[in-house]
Design a protein around this motif. Structure first.
Motif, PDB file in Angstrom:
ATOM      1  N   TRP A 132      -2.908  -0.553  -5.575  1.00  0.00           N
ATOM      2  CA  TRP A 132      -2.190  -0.710  -4.297  1.00  0.00           C
ATOM      3  C   TRP A 132      -2.151   0.600  -3.525  1.00  0.00           C
ATOM      4  O   TRP A 132      -2.302   0.620  -2.301  1.00  0.00           O
ATOM      5  CB  TRP A 132      -0.762  -1.173  -4.534  1.00  0.00           C
ATOM      6  CG  TRP A 132      -0.637  -2.562  -5.082  1.00  0.00           C
ATOM      7  CD1 TRP A 132      -1.627  -3.477  -5.248  1.00  0.00           C
ATOM      8  CD2 TRP A 132       0.559  -3.171  -5.543  1.00  0.00           C
ATOM      9  NE1 TRP A 132      -1.118  -4.623  -5.787  1.00  0.00           N
ATOM     10  CE2 TRP A 132       0.219  -4.472  -5.976  1.00  0.00           C
ATOM     11  CE3 TRP A 132       1.900  -2.760  -5.619  1.00  0.00           C
ATOM     12  CZ2 TRP A 132       1.162  -5.352  -6.493  1.00  0.00           C
ATOM     13  CZ3 TRP A 132       2.831  -3.651  -6.124  1.00  0.00           C
ATOM     14  CH2 TRP A 132       2.451  -4.930  -6.562  1.00  0.00           C
ATOM     15  N   LYS A 133      -1.910   1.678  -4.278  1.00  0.00           N
ATOM     16  CA  LYS A 133      -1.668   2.933  -3.570  1.00  0.00           C
ATOM     17  C   LYS A 133      -2.918   3.443  -2.868  1.00  0.00           C
ATOM     18  O   LYS A 133      -2.839   4.302  -2.000  1.00  0.00           O
ATOM     19  CB  LYS A 133      -1.136   3.997  -4.527  1.00  0.00           C
ATOM     20  CG  LYS A 133      -2.086   4.432  -5.614  1.00  0.00           C
ATOM     21  CD  LYS A 133      -1.387   5.479  -6.482  1.00  0.00           C
ATOM     22  CE  LYS A 133      -2.082   5.741  -7.787  1.00  0.00           C
ATOM     23  NZ  LYS A 133      -3.340   6.457  -7.698  1.00  0.00           N
ATOM     24  N   SER A 172       0.820  -1.220   0.000  1.00  0.00           N
ATOM     25  CA  SER A 172       0.000   0.000   0.000  1.00  0.00           C
ATOM     26  C   SER A 172       0.848   1.262   0.000  1.00  0.00           C
ATOM     27  O   SER A 172       0.386   2.321  -0.398  1.00  0.00           O
ATOM     28  CB  SER A 172      -0.951  -0.005   1.195  1.00  0.00           C
ATOM     29  OG  SER A 172      -0.215   0.036   2.397  1.00  0.00           O
ATOM     30  N   VAL A 173       2.093   1.146   0.437  1.00  0.00           N
ATOM     31  CA  VAL A 173       2.965   2.324   0.404  1.00  0.00           C
ATOM     32  C   VAL A 173       3.793   2.275  -0.885  1.00  0.00           C
ATOM     33  O   VAL A 173       5.010   2.171  -0.876  1.00  0.00           O
ATOM     34  CB  VAL A 173       3.855   2.394   1.664  1.00  0.00           C
ATOM     35  CG1 VAL A 173       4.791   3.599   1.620  1.00  0.00           C
ATOM     36  CG2 VAL A 173       2.979   2.489   2.897  1.00  0.00           C
ATOM     37  N   THR A 174       3.097   2.256  -2.004  1.00  0.00           N
ATOM     38  CA  THR A 174       3.757   2.330  -3.313  1.00  0.00           C
ATOM     39  C   THR A 174       2.903   3.251  -4.177  1.00  0.00           C
ATOM     40  O   THR A 174       1.876   3.746  -3.741  1.00  0.00           O
ATOM     41  CB  THR A 174       3.821   0.969  -4.011  1.00  0.00           C
ATOM     42  OG1 THR A 174       2.481   0.511  -4.261  1.00  0.00           O
ATOM     43  CG2 THR A 174       4.577  -0.052  -3.198  1.00  0.00           C
ATOM     44  N   SER A 175       3.354   3.479  -5.400  1.00  0.00           N
ATOM     45  CA  SER A 175       2.618   4.329  -6.336  1.00  0.00           C
ATOM     46  C   SER A 175       1.835   3.521  -7.354  1.00  0.00           C
ATOM     47  O   SER A 175       1.337   4.071  -8.324  1.00  0.00           O
ATOM     48  CB  SER A 175       3.592   5.246  -7.077  1.00  0.00           C
ATOM     49  OG  SER A 175       4.249   6.104  -6.180  1.00  0.00           O
ATOM     50  N   GLN A 176       1.735   2.217  -7.138  1.00  0.00           N
ATOM     51  CA  GLN A 176       1.105   1.363  -8.145  1.00  0.00           C
ATOM     52  C   GLN A 176      -0.412   1.518  -8.113  1.00  0.00           C
ATOM     53  O   GLN A 176      -1.013   1.668  -7.044  1.00  0.00           O
ATOM     54  CB  GLN A 176       1.477  -0.097  -7.885  1.00  0.00           C
ATOM     55  CG  GLN A 176       2.973  -0.351  -7.921  1.00  0.00           C
ATOM     56  CD  GLN A 176       3.542  -0.126  -9.316  1.00  0.00           C
ATOM     57  OE1 GLN A 176       3.023  -0.644 -10.298  1.00  0.00           O
ATOM     58  NE2 GLN A 176       4.597   0.670  -9.403  1.00  0.00           N
ATOM     59  N   ALA A 227      -4.973   1.244  -1.328  1.00  0.00           N
ATOM     60  CA  ALA A 227      -5.412   0.143  -0.453  1.00  0.00           C
ATOM     61  C   ALA A 227      -5.037   0.445   0.984  1.00  0.00           C
ATOM     62  O   ALA A 227      -4.169  -0.208   1.572  1.00  0.00           O
ATOM     63  CB  ALA A 227      -4.761  -1.145  -0.929  1.00  0.00           C
TER      64      ALA A 227
END
Lengths: 311, 322, 884
Positions: A184-185, A177-181, A187
Motif C-alpha cells: 500500500w505504501k 496509500s497513506v499508510t505504512s503497510q 501505491a
C-alpha cells in the motif's frame, strides 16, 4: 600456542530473529474492505455519471436519475454498513464526527460521505417521488403546490452532492496509500486508479440501467465514455502496478498472479474494450465483465499487506 | 463477591478516594453527546520523553511488568517461543513494552587438546589478550511506542482520539477511540493493535496519568540499570550524546542514536534509543518514512484520475448525447 | 559462608553492593548477578561507565555475560581450579600487594613442620581413610607458636621476609604451583589464555591505587567444594590486598532479601544466634564454664567427635567476649529464670549430638524418624536437592504445617505430586496456613550487605492471613500454656522462655509487636530495662540481655529504631550512613582498618575509607571504623593482653586471635586449611589434580532414593547445572502464580548447545528427557549458542543447563530439575551440590503416566479497576473520563 579468537562477526539483520519479520501490524480491515471499496465506487460512480448526464445531456439522462439516485443511495447504505461494521466499536461510529481532520483520509472520507449521503438522501427521496408507482403522491403534492419546490430541492441537493461525492472517492484510495503497510505504501497511483475506476463502474451500472429503461441514446453516449475510460483505466492500472510490483510478487504466487492477470486484463479490460468497440450489440456484457474484475482488483489490493497464505 | 468488589473494598480500607470521574455514558442520548463535549486545554509543559540505552539493558523485563502492573493490562497466554528469552514477540494492545533479545555468536572453536603444563608466562601476549574483543553478543532492547514528534497515527486518527498531550507525548484517549484501525495501518513501527476485548486501539501512554502527578512512567521507574532514562527532551538528548561519545571513545564504534533527530523522511522520536547494531537487527525500520509525506501528492493523483474521468465523461455525453 | 568466616572472621559479605561503583575491576563468578540481582546490578553497570572492567566467568553466556566486558566459559564445578590458576599467577609473578600481605595476612606465619599436602593424591597429611577425616595428625594444621613470657598466650612465629619454606606464603606458592594455565584450561574447558587474562586484569586493578571486587552467590556455594571455592577467592583478595578496601572485597550475593537476617537470627542448626558456637552433647561442653572455656568454631570435625573439637582461641580477639554474648543471650531467652546459680539456663538449651542439617533430617524424615515439619515460605518439594526424596520424605511425616501465600508443591505434596502415590495412602496431615504478604506486616529485613531495614505494614492482611511472626508467637504461647503445669526438668526450657511480645496498641489481641522483638535482639540492661547502645555494653554477669549481639546498638532507645532511618544523604565513599543500620555497629565495609596502611594513612587518596586522625586520637573516615576507635595504628599489645587489647593497631581482622586475614586457615575448615580442587561427587571426569576424586569429607547421604553415579560413568556423560531466571523467583512458589510473570516465561526449558542438540537429534523447542540415576524429567530444549561445548581432559564436555524453579502447582507448571540432583553435604557448610552433577539427555518425551498433569490454575482475574483513563483535566479534546 593457541590461536586467539577471531573478532566477532558484525551483527547483521539476517542473523537476528527479528529479521525478515514484518515490522508493521495489519489494520483490522477484513477482506470485506474490498467490497466496501467496490460499493463506495459504485455508489459514487453511479451518482456522478447520472448527475453529469443530467447536467450535460438531460434529454437522455434525466429520466434515469430517478432510478440512479436511489440506487446510489442503496449502494451507499451498504457501503456505510460495511464501514461501520469494520469498526472495533461500531456503537462509536459517530465519534468520527468530533473533528474534521484533513490530514486523516478517514476523517475526510467520513465528512464527505456524510455530506454526500445526506444530500443524496434528499435527492433520492425526491427521485423516488417521481416513480410512476407513486404518481398519485406526485399528483397530490402538485395539487398542494409543493411539487415545484420539491423538485427544486431535489435538483439542488443533487448538484450540491457532487462535490462531496467527489471527495468521497478521492479519499478511498488515499486511505490505503497513506499508510505504512507493505504494498500500500508504495501505491502512489492507487487514488488515481480508484477514482477513475469508480467512474467506469458508474458507467457500467448506468449502461445496465439505461438498457432496462430503454434509453438507447444514453447507452450510446456511455459506450463512448467507457471506451475512453477503459484506456485510462489501463494506463492508471499500469502506473499503480509499477509501484506495488515488488510487494505484489512477494505476496502472490505464480498461480494467483496468473489468475489476476486473466481476470483483470483479459476479462476486465481487453474483452470489454473489444466488445464495446464493435458497437452496442451485447452491450450488457462489458459491464458484467468490468464489475467483477474491478472487485478482483480491489481484493488483490486489500489483501496485499497480509502474509502469503501458508505462512 | 467479585474480584472487583474485593478490590474496591481494599481501596476503601487504604483510604483512597472513590473514583471521582463521572459514570460511563448510559442510555441513548448520553453516548451520542458525550464525545462532543470539550474540556479545558491544559497548559503546555516542557516536552519529556525516553532515552533508552540498550548498552546497559540486562533484559530483566521489569519495564514490561511494571507497565502491566500500572496499567492493569491483561496477561497474555504465551508459549515458549524458542526465540531466546522473548516469549512476548510483539507489541500489542496488551503489551505496551516488549523486550527483545538478539543472540549473535561466532562459531566457537573448541580449544585444542591439552598441552603439557608450563610455568612460562612469557608465552602469553598480554597486550593482545587484553585487547581482544569479547566473543558473542546478546543484544537486548525494550521496545515501546516511539512517541513520534510528528506521529502518523495521530495524523491518521479520524476521531481525534490520538493527540499529542501537553507533554508532547502521543496518547490514545480510550473513551474516544472507535477502533477504526487507521492508526494501526499508519504506524511504521508496528506499535498499535486493536484489543479483541473491547475493540479499541491501545498503546503506551507514557504513563500520562503519572506525569500529571509529577511521576516518571512506571517503566523508567522500574528499570534497575537506568537503561530507560526519562526526562525533559533536551536533558536526555544531552545525556544520550555524552553516552554515545563515551562508548565510542572506548572503542565501541557501533554505538549510535536512533530517532534522536529528524530525518528528511521522518520526525524525531520522543522515545529514542542508543543501539549497538543496525536497526534491522532490532526489528526496527532502517529508515522510517512518514506516510503522510505522500498525502498531498496522492490526493493530487486521485484528483487527476477523477478529473480525467469526468472530462472524458462530459465530452462523451456532449458529443454523443447532446 | 564458612569460607568467608574462616578467612576473615565474619561469614558475611564484606562490602556493600553499591560499593562496586568504586571498583576498578569486578569478577562475577559463581553468580549470574544481572539475572538474580537485577536491581543490585546497577552498581557494576555504573562502575563500567566509570571505566571499570566487568568479568563474568560462568558455564553459560548469561544476561551478566551480555553486559560484561570479558566472558569466560568454564565447566560447572571447576571454579576452584580456575581461581587456583589466578592464585598461581599472582604469586608466581609477584603481583601480590606486598605490604598488605605481610602486615594484614598470616602469610608470614610459620606452620607446623608436620603440615604437608601430597599433590599426587590431593590430600593433606594426617588423613585417616578409615574415618575419612583428618584426625591422624590433629596438630599438623596449626601455627608454630612462640611461647610468651610468664605463661602469656603464645604468639605465632613469623618470617616477615616470606622466605621461610614453611611460612604460609611459601606453602601457598607450592600448593598452587600445579594450577598452571594449561592444567586449569584442561580442567575447566577454557583456554589457558583465559586464566592469564582474568588474573592479569585483577592484578593490574589491585594495589594502592586500584581495587577489585569479586561477587559470587549460589554458583559457588552449591558445590561439594563450595566453602573451599570461596576460600580460594578469599586468598586471591587477600593476596591482592582488596579486603577491607572501597571497591574491593567479596560480595556474597544472597538469594533473598532476608537470608542474611535468617542466618543472623538463626535458622542454622549448628549455631546459636549470631554465629555463636552451638553447644555439643559432649563432656567437653557439659557445663557453661566448659563451653566458654573450650569454645570452638563453627567448623567441627565430623566422625568421632569426642576429641575432634578445635579449640578456638578465646583469650585474644573479639571472641574473648564469648561469655558476654552467651550469657546475654540466655538472659534474653530465659529472663529472670536465668541466674548465675543455674548457669543462666545453659542446661535448658538442646545440645547438638549429630548432624541435623536440613538434608540430614530429611533423610531421617524419609526413614520415618521425624514426626512433624513447619515450612515457613519454604518449598523443598521444588527447591530441595533430590526433590523426589524430599517429597517422599514429607509424605512420611505425621503432620506438615505450611505457612505460605499459595498452596505450593510442598503444601500439596500429599496429592498433587505427579510421581506420588494415591493420596488415600498418604498418612500426613497437612495444614496450610495463610501467610501475610510483605506489605501486610511490619518488621525488618537484613540483606546481603548486613543492612537492616525496617518496613511498616501498609494494609492489614486479609481474612485469616497472618505474619510468620504471629504464627510463631502464637505457637509459642500455646506451647507455654500446654507445659505450664509440667514439673519435668526437660520442659523447663519452654516454661522459662520469656515470651511477651504483645502489641498493646493492636486492635486484635495476640498481635506481636515486632519492635518488642527488636528490643530483645538489640539488648537491654536487665535491671533498668534501658536499651543497650552498643555491643560494648554487653556484660557476662547477667546484667544485660541480648538476643543478637551483632545487632546491639540498632535500637539504642525506645524512640530510635535505627533500622527505620531513611536519610538519603550519601558520603564521598558512596555510603548512605544514615539509611537503616548495618551490623556491626553500622560499619558498611568489614575489616575497613585494612583500607589504611600499617601507619594509619590511607593507601592512596583515591582509595581512602578510614584513617587515623592523630590530632583527635581516633580512627575516622567515610565509614564507621570496624576497629577499636581509639587504638592507634602503632599499638602493639602487651604479651599478656587479652580480648581486643590483644589485637595490634595494624591488625584489621579482630575476630581472629592474631588479627590477621587467613590465607591458611589453621582451623574452621574440616577438609583442609588450603583449598584443593576436587571433582563434584558426580562427574563425567576424573580429577586431573590428584587421585582423590572428590572432597573426602563430603557427606554422602545414604538412602535408596539417593543413588550416585560413579565418576566417569558412561551412562551419564553430560554435566548438569541448575539456575534461576529473572522472570521467576526461586522455586516459582510466588512467581508461577502471577499471570504477568508467567506470560514472560511460561514453561520449563533446558538450555543446550547446538553441538549437543545435533548429537542427540534435537531441534530448538523439541521435547527432551534429562535423566540421572535418581529420576528423569521432560522439558523443552532451548538450543542456543550461549551454551558451548568445552574440551575437558581432551574430550568434549557438554553442559545441560536447567531452570530449577518449576513444579506442579501454579499457572505455569513444569518438571522440577531438582528431582535429578543428588543429596550430599559439603564439608563445613552442609550445602547441597546441585550446581554440578552428571546426567544424560535424549530426544523425546516420557510416557503418558509421567507427564506433569494439567493442574495449572486458571489465571486469577485481574482487578478490573478503571485506570486506563487519563485524568480529566488532562484531556485536551475530550473532557470526561468514564468508569465502567
Amino acid at each position: 600456542m593457541q590461536s586467539v579468537h577471531q573478532a566477532t562477526r558484525k551483527p547483521t539483520p539476517a542473523s537476528s530473529p527479528y529479521a525478515g519479520q514484518t515490522i508493521t501490524k495489519l489494520p483490522n480491515w477484513s477482506g470485506l474492505t474490498a467490497w466496501d471499496i467496490w460499493f463506495n465506487n459504485l455508489s459514487i460512480g453511479v451518482f456522478l455519471v447520472a448527475a453529469a448526464g443530467a447536467l450535460v445531456a438531460p434529454a437522455h439522462f434525466a429520466p434515469l436519475t430517478k432510478y440512479a439516485y436511489p440506487l446510489a443511495l442503496l449502494l451507499l447504505v451498504v457501503d456505510l454498513a460495511l464501514l461501520v461494521g469494520d469498526l472495533g466499536d461500531p456503537a462509536r461510529f459517530h465519534h468520527m464526527l468530533r473533528v474534521f481532520k484533513p490530514s486523516s483520509p478517514m476523517s475526510f472520507g467520513t465528512w464527505t460521505l456524510s455530506a454526500y449521503g445526506l444530500l443524496l438522501g434528499i435527492a433520492s427521496v425526491v427521485a423516488v417521488l417521481k416513480w410512476p408507482l407513486l404518481a398519485g403522491v406526485q399528483a397530490f403534492l402538485a395539487s398542494a403546490g409543493l411539487w415545484g419546490l420539491i423538485e427544486v430541492l431535489g435538483a439542488a441537493a443533487a448538484v450540491l452532492a457532487i462535490l462531496p461525492a467527489m471527495g468521497g472517492i478521492l479519499y478511498k484510495g488515499v486511505l490505503f496509500s497513506v499508510t505504512s503497510q507493505a504494498g500500500w505504501k508504495d501505491a502512489r497511483w492507487l487514488g488515481g486508479y480508484v477514482t477513475n475506476s469508480a467512474v467506469l463502474l458508474g458507467c457500467s451500472v448506468m449502461v445496465l440501467l439505461a438498457l432496462v429503461f430503454g434509453q438507447s441514446a444514453a447507452v450510446a453516449a456511455l459506450r463512448v465514455a467507457m471506451l475512453a475510460l477503459l484506456v485510462l483505466d489501463a494506463i492508471l492500472l499500469l502506473l499503480l502496478y509499477r509501484g506495488v510490483a515488488p510487494a505484489y510478487r512477494a505476496r502472490y504466487d505464480d498461480n494467483q498472479r496468473m489468475f489476476f492477470w486473466i481476470i483483470v486484463l483479459a476479462g476486465g479490460l481487453i474483452a470489454p474494450f473489444l466488445l464495446l468497440l464493435q458497437g452496442t450489440l451485447l452491450i450488457a456484457v462489458p459491464p458484467l465483465l468490468i464489475l467483477p474484475a474491478a472487485l478482483v482488483v480491489r481484493y488483490a489490493l486489500v489483501l496485499l499487506p497480509r502474509p502469503p497464505s501458508g505462512k | 463477591m467479585s474480584i472487583k468488589d474485593v478490590a474496591r473494598k481494599q481501596l476503601e480500607v487504604i483510604g483512597l478516594p472513590p473514583a471521582t470521574a463521572p459514570e460511563r455514558p448510559h442510555g441513548l442520548i448520553e453516548p451520542i453527546l458525550y464525545p462532543f463535549r470539550r474540556g479545558e486545554m491544559p497548559e503546555v509543559q516542557p516536552p519529556v520523553g525516553f532515552f533508552t540505552d540498550t548498552s546497559v539493558c540486562i533484559g530483566c523485563k521489569a519495564c514490561q511488568v511494571a507497565c502491566k502492573e500500572w496499567n492493569l493490562l491483561q496477561a497474555a497466554e504465551t508459549g515458549l517461543s524458542g526465540k531466546s528469552y522473548d516469549n512476548t514477540l510483539a507489541l500489542s494492545a496488551e503489551e505496551w513494552r516488549h523486550v527483545k533479545f538478539i543472540e549473535l555468536f561466532d562459531e566457537m572453536p573448541l580449544p585444542p587438546p591439552p598441552l603439557k603444563p608450563t610455568a612460562n608466562f612469557d608465552d602469553f601476549d598480554i597486550k593482545k589478550l587484553l585487547d581482544e574483543p569479547k566473543v558473542g553478543h546478546w543484544l537486548m532492547m525494550s521496545d515501546s511506542c516511539k512517541h513520534c514528534v510528528s506521529a502518523p497515527c495521530q495524523l491518521a486518527c479520524p476521531t481525534g482520539a490520538i493527540v499529542h498531550t501537553e507533554f508532547a507525548n502521543v496518547l490514545i484517549q480510550p473513551d474516544i477511540c472507535n477502533g477504526c484501525s487507521s492508526c494501526i495501518a499508519s504506524c511504521p513501527f508496528g506499535v498499535i493493535t486493536r484489543s479483541a476485548a473491547d475493540g479499541h486501539s491501545y498503546k503506551c501512554t507514557m504513563c500520562y496519568d503519572r506525569l500529571h502527578d509529577g511521576l516518571e512512567p512506571a517503566c523508567a521507574r522500574a528499570c534497575p540499570t537506568w537503561a530507560i532514562n526519562f526526562g525533559p527532551i533536551d536533558a536526555i538528548k544531552q545525556q544520550a550524546e555524552a553516552r554515545v561519545k563515551q562508548l565510542q571513545d572506548r572503542g565501541v564504534s557501533q554505538a549510535y542514536l536512533y530517532g534522536d533527530a529528524a530525518t528528511d523522511q521522518y520526525s524525531a522520536l520522543h522515545n529514542f534509543y542508543l543501539l549497538l547494531a543496525e536497526p534491522g537487527v532490532y526489528g526496527l525500520p532502517d529508515q522510517a518514512a512518514n506516510p503522510h509525506n505522500h498525502l498531498a501528492g496522492d490526493y493530487l493523483r486521485a484528483a487527476l484520475g477523477l478529473l480525467l474521468a469526468l472530462a472524458v465523461l462530459v465530452a462523451a455525453f456532449a458529443l454523443v448525447g447532446g | 559462608m564458612s569460607g568467608l568466616g574462616t578467612s576473615f572472621g565474619f561469614g558475611a559479605c564484606t562490602n556493600f553492593p553499591r560499593d562496586l561503583v568504586n571498583s576498578d575491576c569486578i569478577l562475577v563468578m559463581g553468580s549470574n548477578m544481572a539475572e538474580s540481582h537485577p536491581v543490585g546490578f546497577l552498581w557494576p553497570t555504573l562502575a563500567q561507565q566509570s571505566g571499570a572492567t566487568l568479568i563474568h566467568v560462568d558455564p553459560r553466556y548469561t544476561r551478566t555475560s551480555a553486559a560484561a566486558d570479558v566472558h569466560v566459559t568454564i565447566r560447572p564445578g571447576a571454579d576452584l581450579a580456575f581461581l587456583g590458576g589466578i592464585v598461581r599467577y599472582i604469586v608466581a609473578n609477584n603481583r601480590h600487594f606486598e605490604e598488605y600481605v605481610v602486615h594484614y595476612t598470616n602469610a608470614a606465619t610459620i606452620l607446623s613442620p608436620e603440615y604437608g599436602m601430597d599433590p599426587a593424591t590431593g590430600l593433606f597429611a594426617g588423613f585417616n581413610p578409615a574415618t575419612s577425616t583428618y584426625d591422624l595428625l590433629p596438630e599438623s594444621w596449626d601455627y608454630v607458636m612462640e611461647p610468651g613470657p610468664d605463661g602469656a598466650p603464645a604468639q605465632p612465629k613469623t618470617d616477615p621476609t616470606l622466605q621461610d619454606p614453611q611460612c604460609v606464603f611459601q606453602v601457598l606458592k607450592r600448593h598452587f604451583d600445579p594450577y598452571t594455565p594449561e592444567t586449569v584450561a584442561n580442567i575447566c574447558g577454557c583456554r589457558p589464555e583465559d586464566v592469564v587474562k582474568v588474573a592479569e586484569l585483577l592484578c593490574r586493578n589491585s594495589g594502592r591505587e586500584r581495587t577489585s571486587a569479586i561477587a559470587y552467590s549460589l554458583g559457588w556455594t552449591q558445590h561439594g567444594t563450595g566453602p573451599q571455592i570461596i576460600r580460594t577467592a578469599a586468598i586471591v583478595q587477600l593476596l591482592l590486598g582488596n579486603i577491607g578496601r572501597p571497591g574491593g572485597g567479596i560480595i556474597a550475593l544472597r538469594g533473598h532479601a532476608n537470608v542474611q537476617g535468617a542466618t543472623d537470627i538463626p535458622t542454622l542448626f549448628n549455631t546459636l544466634p549470631n554465629y555463636l558456637p552451638m553447644p555439643h552433647a559432649l563432656p567437653a561442653q557439659a557445663t557453661l564454664a566448659d563451653y566458654l572455656a573450650n569454645g570452638h568454631s563453627s567448623g567441627a570435625r565430623r566422625g568421632n567427635v569426642d576429641d575432634g573439637l578445635w579449640k578456638m582461641d578465646v583469650t585474644r580477639g573479639s571472641w574473648t567476649n564469648l561469655p558476654k554474648y552467651t550469657i546475654s543471650l540466655l538472659k534474653a531467652w530465659y529472663g529472670d529464670a536465668a541466674t548465675a546459680g543455674n548457669e543462666f539456663g545453659y542446661q535448658w538449651i538442646p545440645k547438638l549430638d549429630e548432624d541435623l542439617s536440613e538434608m540430614s533430617y530429611f533423610i531421617k524424615m524419609h526413614r520415618g524418624q521425624v514426626k512433624g515439619l513447619f515450612l515457613f515460605g519454604q518449598n523443598p518439594a521444588v527447591g530441595g536437592p533430590n526433590a523426589r526424596l524430599q517429597r517422599d520424605a514429607m509424605r512420611k511425616l505425621q503432620w506438615l504445617v505450611a505457612v505460605d501465600l499459595f498452596e505450593t508443591e510442598s503444601a500439596s505434596v500429599w496429592y498433587a505430586d505427579p510421581e506420588g502415590p494415591d493420596p488415600k495412602t498418604v498418612p500426613t496431615e497437612v495444614f496450610l496456613l495463610p501467610a501475610a504478604a510483605i506489605t501486610e506486616k511490619e518488621g525488618s529485613l537484613t540483606n546481603t550487605e548486613r543492612l537492616v531495614q525496617w518496613h511498616d505494614r501498609a494494609v492489614d492482611p486479609p481474612g485469616d492471613c497472618h505474619s510468620d511472626l504471629w504464627y510463631v508467637y502464637q505457637v509459642g504461647k500455646r506451647l507455654k500454656q500446654l507445659y505450664a503445669g509440667s514439673g519435668l526438668a526437660r520442659d523447663a526450657a519452654i516454661r522459662n522462655l520469656t515470651w511477651d511480645y504483645d502489641d498493646e496498641a493492636a486492635a486484635q489481641p495476640g498481635e506481636p509487636d515486632a519492635e518488642k522483638v527488636l528490643r530483645e535482639l538489640n539488648g537491654y540492661h536487665t535491671a533498668t530495662g534501658k536499651h543497650l547502645k552498643s555491643a560494648g555494653e554487653l556484660a557476662g554477669d547477667g546484667s544485660t540481655a541480648c538476643g543478637s549481639r551483632l545487632y546491639a546498638g540498632i535500637f539504642p532507645d525506645p524512640e530510635h529504631n535505627l533500622a527505620r532511618r531513611l536519610d538519603g544523604a550519601v558520603n564521598p565513599a558512596g555510603i548512605f550512613a544514615d539509611w537503616g543500620w548495618a551490623w556491626p555497629g553500622n560499619s558498611r565495609v568489614l575489616y575497613n582498618r585494612a583500607s589504611a596502611d600499617p601507619q594509619g594513612r590511607p593507601w592512596s587518596e583515591r582509595k581512602k575509607l578510614v584513617w587515623w586522625d592523630e590530632a583527635q586520637g581516633r580512627w575516622t573516615g567515610d565509614d564507621v571504623p570496624q576497629f577499636e576507635t581509639t587504638t592507634p595504628p602503632t599499638y602493639q599489645p602487651a604479651p599478656d593482653a587479652t580480648g581486643m587489647a590483644a589485637i595490634a593497631g595494624d591488625a584489621p581482622f579482630g575476630a581472629h586471635f592474631d588479627g590477621r586475614g587467613w590465607l591458611f586457615t589453621p582451623f574452621g575448615m574440616a577438609d583442609g586449611p588450603l583449598p584443593v580442587h576436587y571433582e563434584p561427587l558426580e562427574s563425567p571426569f576424573m580429577n586431573a589434580l590428584g587421585s582423590q576424586q572428590s572432597s573426602p569429607l563430603t557427606v554422602i547421604l545414604q538412602d535408596p532414593l539417593n543413588p550416585l553415579s560413579p565418576p566417569g560413568d558412561p551412562d551419564y556423560p553430560l554435566v548438569a547445572t541448575t539456575y534461576r531466571i529473572t522472570e521467576h523467583y526461586l522455586s516459582g512458589a510466588m512467581s508461577r502464580f502471577n499471570s504477568w510473570l508467567v506470560e514472560l516465561q511460561p514453561a520449563m526449558f533446558v538450555e543446550i548447545s547446538p553441538a549437543l542438540a545435533a548429537a542427540r537429534g534435537v531441534k530448538n523447542l523439541d521435547w527432551v528427557v534429562v535423566s540421572t540415576l535418581r529420576d528423569e524429567i521432560e522439558a523443552r530444549a532451548l538450543v542456543t549458542e550461549r551454551m558451548q561445548p568445552l574440551t575437558v581432559e581432551g574430550r568434549p564436555a557438554h553442559v545441560v543447563g536447567m531452570l530449577w524453579g518449576f513444579g506442579y502447582r501454579g499457572e505455569a507448571v513444569g518438571e522440577s530439575a531438582n528431582v535429578l540432583s543428588p543429596m550430599s553435604l559439603s564439608p563445613d557448610a552442609d550445602i547441597q551440590g546441585t550446581k554440578s552433577f552428571a546426567c544424560q539427555l535424549r530426544a523425546g518425551r516420557l510416557g503418558d503416566e509421567r507427564h506433569v498433569p494439567a493442574l495449572p490454575m486458571a489465571p486469577l482475574p485481574l482487578i478490573d479497576l478503571p485506570v486506563r483513563q487519563t485524568p480529566w483535566a488532562g484531556q485536551p479534546e475530550g473532557s470526561e473520563q468514564h468508569v465502567d
